[in-house]
Design a protein around this motif. Structure first.
Motif: not given
Length: 124
Positions: A13-17, A37-40, A68-70, A79-83
């Protein structure tokens, strides 16, 4: 609950590139809306608006995709949020740049679409 997680780059769920989709909420820009506000999305780079924004596109993106992660897309926030877990993580892997919207971009935005009574239109 606030947790720090090391080696988040190995978590599905996390693709750093993956680069962000742009500098504003994809759907708000397409529909003529505005955001607070914006989330990625940490999986695909989709930029969506936060849950306080009228349209809550970041959460809708999670509901539609299961990603799952923004990460916050606000300057100075990492910070990250895991839905799925309903958990915030204070740090994680560095995602591909840019890490936030431009400093010159106002909050809320975009400037030409924000109503005068925007505070009354926020979700609690």
């Amino acid at each position: 609950m606030v947790e720090e997680r090391e080696n988040m780059q190995t978590i599905p769920g996390i693709e750093p590139a993956v680069a962000p989709s742009g500098t504003g909420c994809v759907e708000c820009l397409a529909e003529g809306g505005w955001w607070f506000h914006l989330r990625r999305c940490a999986a695909c780079g989709h930029i969506g608006c936060c849950d306080n924004s009228p349209s809550q596109h970041a959460t809708r993106h999670f509901e539609d995709t299961g990603h799952p992660f923004i990460q916050s897309f606000e300057p100075g926030e990492e910070w990250f949020w895991n839905y799925a877990e309903q958990t915030v993580y204070e740090d994680g892997p560095a995602l591909a740049p840019p890490r936030s919207h431009p400093l010159s971009q106002p909050v809320p935005g975009p400037a030409d679409r924000v109503p005068r009574d925007w505070q009354q239109k926020l979700n609690p």
